[in-house]
Design an enzyme around this catalytic site. Structure first.
Site, PDB file in Angstrom:
ATOM      1  N   PRO A   2     -13.243 -48.787  45.014  1.00  0.00           N
ATOM      2  CA  PRO A   2     -14.429 -49.574  44.630  1.00  0.00           C
ATOM      3  C   PRO A   2     -14.760 -49.385  43.153  1.00  0.00           C
ATOM      4  O   PRO A   2     -14.783 -48.256  42.663  1.00  0.00           O
ATOM      5  CB  PRO A   2     -15.540 -48.996  45.513  1.00  0.00           C
ATOM      6  N   GLU A   3     -14.972 -50.503  42.459  1.00  0.00           N
ATOM      7  CA  GLU A   3     -15.360 -50.471  41.048  1.00  0.00           C
ATOM      8  C   GLU A   3     -16.799 -50.994  40.953  1.00  0.00           C
ATOM      9  O   GLU A   3     -17.438 -51.216  41.975  1.00  0.00           O
ATOM     10  CB  GLU A   3     -14.382 -51.308  40.219  1.00  0.00           C
ATOM     11  N   HIS A  91     -13.379 -41.001  61.147  1.00  0.00           N
ATOM     12  CA  HIS A  91     -13.494 -40.797  59.706  1.00  0.00           C
ATOM     13  C   HIS A  91     -14.943 -40.724  59.227  1.00  0.00           C
ATOM     14  O   HIS A  91     -15.190 -40.736  58.025  1.00  0.00           O
ATOM     15  CB  HIS A  91     -12.736 -41.890  58.959  1.00  0.00           C
ATOM     16  N   ARG A 110      -9.806 -40.875  53.349  1.00  0.00           N
ATOM     17  CA  ARG A 110      -9.076 -39.968  52.450  1.00  0.00           C
ATOM     18  C   ARG A 110      -9.924 -38.824  51.920  1.00  0.00           C
ATOM     19  O   ARG A 110      -9.419 -37.933  51.251  1.00  0.00           O
ATOM     20  CB  ARG A 110      -8.443 -40.779  51.306  1.00  0.00           C
ATOM     21  N   ARG A 153      -7.470 -43.975  18.169  1.00  0.00           N
ATOM     22  CA  ARG A 153      -6.821 -43.625  19.445  1.00  0.00           C
ATOM     23  C   ARG A 153      -5.540 -44.431  19.655  1.00  0.00           C
ATOM     24  O   ARG A 153      -5.532 -45.644  19.553  1.00  0.00           O
ATOM     25  CB  ARG A 153      -7.778 -43.882  20.620  1.00  0.00           C
TER      26      ARG A 153
END
Ligand SMILES: [Zn+2]
Length: 281
Positions: A2-3, A91, A110, A153
């Site tokens: 998820p973002e 879960h 997870r 960078r």
């Protein structure tokens, strides 16, 4: 994973269920969720807590509770928050019983997700400030800010975009989409972009995130809404996961590369490959 758009989708869906409610009981079944704090301690602190407001910063959901307490919930890879799902699912890592009889569960196959309880606004802000750079859609998120952060960078611009300490909330999907929209190759050294390119990228990041929020997130893995439904942004990807398909902008074939260990999708006609790795001063 998820973002920003996925976490914002969950925040918007969850807010009407949680805001104004009280947790009558809280059970945390996985010690990893609250590390380093012991789960019994956090569960005891949360039981009886009143939820005032659900906020978000980057990929963190901020549950603002009474007595200036704040639970920072991060879904990481496979976390989801489900209303009235079967709490006995194998879960399920945490269960929140609400005073209106509904049950919220935190499910995470997870087990990378986290929850941290902050006992003051100052502690919350210190925690987030140490981890998050500028948030898209805020006045701090400008082309000038991005150019300054990237100065000198040589790391690929994609890795720069994924660094939460530079830009809060963007992950692998939206980085690919934003770079395509801006015509910037993911391997370009971050320090080599011009201010004009940063302007295009800033706009493109916000455009991709907005489209993701409109589509209620992307479900290419475990992402689910609070009622278990899927988001639909995966049907609107321009490049992400579309290797071998034609670019919608130019018809060239989309390629898959690996950048910073992440699967990366690019149209090398729309996003010209950098000719040298030199970084402008
Ligand atoms: Zn193209």
């Amino acid at each position: 994973m998820p973002e920003l758009p996925e976490v914002e989708t969950i925040r918007r869906q969850l807010a009407p269920h949680l805001e104004g409610r009280t947790f009558t009981s809280v059970e945390i079944r996985d010690f990893r969720w609250t590390l380093p704090a012991p789960p019994e301690l956090i569960a005891a602190e949360l039981a009886g807590a009143h939820v005032e407001r659900l906020g978000r910063l980057g990929k963190y959901m901020i549950w603002q509770l009474d007595a200036d307490r704040h639970l920072l919930v991060h879904l990481r890879m496979t976390g989801s928050l489900l209303m009235d799902a079967d709490p006995e699912s194998p879960h399920t890592r945490a269960r929140f019983d609400l005073d209106d009889g509904h049950v919220l569960t935190y499910v995470d196959p997870r087990r990378f997700g986290t929850a941290h309880l902050m006992l003051s606004t100052a502690a919350r802000d210190d925690y987030l400030r140490a981890r998050l750079g500028a948030e898209p859609f805020t006045p701090e998120f400008t082309a000038e800010y991005l150019r300054e952060q990237a100065r000198g960078r040589s790391a690929p611009v994609k890795a720069f975009i994924l660094d939460q300490r530079r830009i809060a909330g963007v992950g692998n999907i939206y980085a690919d989409e934003a770079l395509h929209g801006a015509g910037v190759h993911p391997l370009r050294p971050a320090g080599s972009l011009t201010l004009t390119q940063w302007r295009a990228l800033k706009e493109s990041i916000e455009r991709a995130l907005s489209a993701g929020i409109d589509a209620k997130g992307a479900s290419i893995d475990d992402f689910r809404h609070v009622d278990g439904a899927r988001g639909s942004f995966q049907d609107r990807f321009l490049v992400h996961t579309r290797a071998g398909e034609p670019c919608v902008a130019c018809g060239s074939t989309i390629r898959k590369l690996v950048v910073g260990g992440r699967g990366t999708y690019v149209c090398e006609k729309c996003q010209p490959r950098p000719r040298s790795r030199r970084v402008s001063p």
